[in-house]
Design a protein around this motif. Structure first.
Motif, PDB file in Angstrom:
ATOM      1  N   GLN A 223      -4.002  -6.620  -0.162  1.00  0.00           N
ATOM      2  CA  GLN A 223      -2.781  -5.846  -0.373  1.00  0.00           C
ATOM      3  C   GLN A 223      -2.412  -5.121   0.916  1.00  0.00           C
ATOM      4  N   ARG A 224      -1.159  -5.220   1.303  1.00  0.00           N
ATOM      5  CA  ARG A 224      -0.683  -4.580   2.525  1.00  0.00           C
ATOM      6  C   ARG A 224      -0.310  -3.122   2.235  1.00  0.00           C
ATOM      7  N   THR A 225      -0.825  -2.223   3.048  1.00  0.00           N
ATOM      8  CA  THR A 225      -0.462  -0.814   2.979  1.00  0.00           C
ATOM      9  C   THR A 225       0.195  -0.450   4.302  1.00  0.00           C
ATOM     10  N   GLU A 226       1.481  -0.192   4.247  1.00  0.00           N
ATOM     11  CA  GLU A 226       2.256   0.026   5.467  1.00  0.00           C
ATOM     12  C   GLU A 226       2.130   1.472   5.946  1.00  0.00           C
ATOM     13  N   SER A 259     -11.491  -3.853   4.025  1.00  0.00           N
ATOM     14  CA  SER A 259     -10.168  -3.681   4.625  1.00  0.00           C
ATOM     15  C   SER A 259     -10.215  -4.060   6.102  1.00  0.00           C
ATOM     16  N   SER A 276     -12.104   1.284   1.631  1.00  0.00           N
ATOM     17  CA  SER A 276     -10.702   1.103   1.261  1.00  0.00           C
ATOM     18  C   SER A 276     -10.278   2.392   0.566  1.00  0.00           C
ATOM     19  N   ALA A 277      -9.062   2.427   0.064  1.00  0.00           N
ATOM     20  CA  ALA A 277      -8.559   3.649  -0.570  1.00  0.00           C
ATOM     21  C   ALA A 277      -9.418   4.079  -1.756  1.00  0.00           C
ATOM     22  N   THR A 294      -0.245  -1.491   9.749  1.00  0.00           N
ATOM     23  CA  THR A 294      -0.502  -2.059   8.420  1.00  0.00           C
ATOM     24  C   THR A 294      -2.001  -2.193   8.202  1.00  0.00           C
ATOM     25  N   GLU A 297      -5.963  -4.270   2.477  1.00  0.00           N
ATOM     26  CA  GLU A 297      -7.080  -3.902   1.607  1.00  0.00           C
ATOM     27  C   GLU A 297      -7.375  -5.029   0.621  1.00  0.00           C
TER      28      GLU A 297
END
Length: 684
Positions: A223-226, A259, A276-277, A294, A297
């Protein structure tokens, strides 16, 4: 940002660490820090903590870009007991938090620190091979749900060993209460559990998460986290060409990578982290905010393995995140399905003979099917995964070692055993008339036969048949014709399997054509087993039409020979054939050439080869007359004749009456004409 940046910033951090006041380590060692062999030595991490003991520093290593390098440096130094790691900086210490707990505090640096200390766990090198650290510890947290076992432990090190050595399930995390001595073992961790409520803040409880399990690394989604990247990572690689290559480094890292980011801190720079988060909730500001950056994750991975067996394939799925849903055959979602509730591993068995799973046969010993991993119970979403599965069997060649003379007859016999390569038999099943004539159409009651034949004329194999079933072709009905012993189950439907031409290379099973009520397709499936040199018939106890029991022979059992142990046991072969059979009432209506084609025999692929060259067959059997149909036809004919006769009589009577009326009118006309003429003459 401390990584491969300026040396001056890193030097300031080192100087600041050295100037911090430390607390002298105590002279007495904790029960946790006992003498440990190299086989039992491993490390424990604490993210977001820093050890401040300037007088205990052994070495400072700038430009260290991988956490594993820093840990290995400490491992190789017998005086090293702990370390601090930031991206680009490694500091080694003589003592650790066991001996100086006051020296371990939460990291206040702009770039948070990872602290690691040496611990001793029994069989650590064996059970956690090629991993730099065994556990990451998070104080005052626990896995409150998904607890598989609760045990008592004297120390937290003992609790770690209980998790590491657990045999009944794969232990991923443990929670230890120092006040009660309770050790709670779980098969889940912060990455496999999607619900944040399962991981809670609990005082006086330490949470341990293993780095020793092997997560799935195939078919993974990120999953992309910008707009942000981690301040501290576990590994930095330079000169990485593409983002895909960076992702592969993460999936194949020597730690559980969750990640990565690529090209945000420099051209072709790839950074990996085990965080990761979901694992950084206790860290204040773990990310560096950069609008164009970016972080990728890891969300879900699926490792799929196929166990190809003689009669079925078993697909096994292992995932890294707890899964609730179903695994099913794409073409048979209701009849071939496994329901999964909160599992990390699950499987589905797809039988080659199971019409409920409908495994396709592609060619020579090749089977194909598609399955779907579906998260929702009723609908397919974008999270679901479709898989194409294939099993290929190498049945063409067998290496046989025996005392049999397989050479030419003119050769001088020898007592030595001979080894040769004998091709495996290619077996064809076909449907034909009772005596072997080809057929194109069949009706219920026509005398037919199933023929099983080895195509190679010089093959040393013989064959026998068992588990012959007939199905209606649409998954509703099936009937067992020949049982697992090779005996017929009902002689009124199919008789015993006979040998043709004095050899069991060609077998015949006679039967009268039949069909199922809701389908005109009858499909036959059978298990054919090759044997050497011949197959011995099985003696069956069957009941005849009059209810008497008698003994018959059927080709359904191999003869046990002394050389069986030395002879390679051939695989069972699955053969399939289908035919369309019309009932009596459809025969007259289907007399046209176009509909006759729909009653032709259909061939399907057998286990060993395509049967496209199998000729089509037609039946020479005379049609049977139906008495009830004749009576109905005769009655209809008589009624039609009566109607025609009545109509003809009515028309004839009408015509007769009309003719009589016309005759009367003509007579009257002539009478009046004559009378008028006579009267006129008399007057004159």
């Amino acid at each position: 940002m401390a990584m491969s940046g300026s040396r001056s910033s890193r030097a300031l951090i080192v100087v600041f660490s050295i100037l911090l006041l430390g607390i002298n380590s105590s002279d007495s060692q904790s029960a946790e820090t006992i003498e440990c062999s190299s086989q039992d030595t491993t490390f424990e991490l604490r993210t977001g903590f820093v050890f401040t003991a300037p007088e205990e520093i052994l070495d400072t290593r700038p430009d260290t870009l991988q956490l594993s390098e820093c840990i290995e440096a400490c491992r190789l130094n017998s005086s090293c007991s702990a370390l601090n790691f930031e991206t680009g900086l490694c500091v080694l210490f003589r003592t650790n938090a066991f001996d100086a707990p006051e020296a371990l505090t939460k990291s206040q640096f702009p770039v948070y620190t990872i602290y690691a200390q040496r611990i001793c766990l029994a069989n650590a090198s064996e059970l956690c091979a090629q991993r730099s650290w065994a556990y990451e510890m998070v104080p005052s947290f626990e896995m409150s749900t998904f607890v598989r076992q609760k045990k008592q432990a004297a120390t937290r090190r003992a609790c770690m060993e209980l998790c590491l050595n657990e045999q009944t399930f794969q232990c991923r995390s443990a929670s230890f209460s120092a006040t009660t001595g309770e050790c709670s073992l779980s098969d889940m961790d912060r990455f496999s559990v999607t619900a944040r409520s399962a991981y809670t803040n609990t005082p006086d409880v330490d949470y341990f998460e293993t780095n020793c399990v092997d997560d799935p690394v195939k078919m993974c989604d990120f999953q992309r986290t910008e707009g942000r990247i981690l301040k501290t990572v576990d590994a930095v690689f330079q000169d990485v060409e593409t983002e895909e290559a960076c992702k592969n480094l993460c999936l194949n890292a020597n730690f559980r990578c969750h990640s990565f980011d690529f090209g945000d801190t420099g051209d072709k720079v790839c950074r990996l982290s085990h965080h990761s988060a979901s694992s950084l909730s206790q860290i204040q500001d773990p990310y560096l905010e950069i609008p164009e950056a970016t972080t990728h994750e890891l969300t879900s991975c699926y490792n799929v393995t196929i166990d190809c067996r003689s009669s079925d394939m078993i697909v096994r799925v292992k995932t890294n995140r707890i899964f609730s849903g179903k695994l099913y055959a794409k073409e048979r979602p209701n009849s071939c399905v496994t329901d999964v509730t909160r599992g990390l591993e699950f499987e589905l068995r797809l039988g080659y003979q199971d019409l409920g799973c409908d495994v396709k046969q592609e060619g020579l010993g090749k089977f194909f099917t598609e399955v779907v991993i579906q998260h929702h119970d009723q609908i397919v979403t974008s999270q679901d995964v479709g898989l194409a599965l294939r099993c290929s069997y190498q049945l063409q060649n067998y290496t046989l070692t025996s005392g049999l003379d397989l050479s030419v007859a003119s050769r001088v016999p020898t007592i030595a055993e001979e080894s040769t390569v004998v091709p495996g038999p290619t077996v064809v099943m076909k449907i034909a008339a009772r005596q072997g004539g080809d057929i194109q159409t069949a009706q219920v009651g026509d005398p037919l036969s199933l023929f099983f034949e080895i195509q190679e004329p010089n093959s040393p194999y013989s064959i026998f048949v068992r588990e012959l079933i007939a199905t209606d072709g649409i998954d509703n009905s099936e009937i067992l014709l020949i049982d697992s012993n090779g005996c017929p189950t009902d002689q009124e439907i199919m008789g015993p399997i006979n040998v043709l031409n004095g050899t069991s290379k060609v077998l015949r099973a006679p039967f009268d054509a039949f069909k199922f009520p809701n389908s005109d397709v009858v499909q036959f499936k059978a298990i054919v087993t090759p044997c050497l040199p011949t197959c011995e018939p099985v003696h069956c106890d069957v009941q005849d039409y009059l209810g008497y029991h008698r003994k018959i022979e059927s080709m359904g059992k191999r003869r046990r020979r002394r050389s069986d142990a030395a002879t390679h046991d051939p695989h069972n072969l699955l053969v399939v054939q289908s035919i369309r059979i019309a009932d009596k009432f459809q025969a007259a209506a289907d007399a046209s050439p176009a509909k006759t084609k729909t009653a032709s025999t259909e061939s399907e692929v057998a286990v060993l080869h395509n049967t496209d060259n199998v000729s089509q067959h037609h039946s020479n059997a005379p049609p049977c007359l139906n008495l009830l149909g004749l009576l109905m036809a005769g009655a209809l004919f008589l009624v039609a004749q009566a109607v025609l006769i009545g109509a003809w009589a009515f028309i004839w009577q009408k015509r007769r009456q009309t003719k009589m009326a016309e005759t009367t009118i003509e007579s009257d006309r002539r009478f009046f004409s004559t009378t008028y003429a006579n009267n006129a003459y008399a007057t004159s």
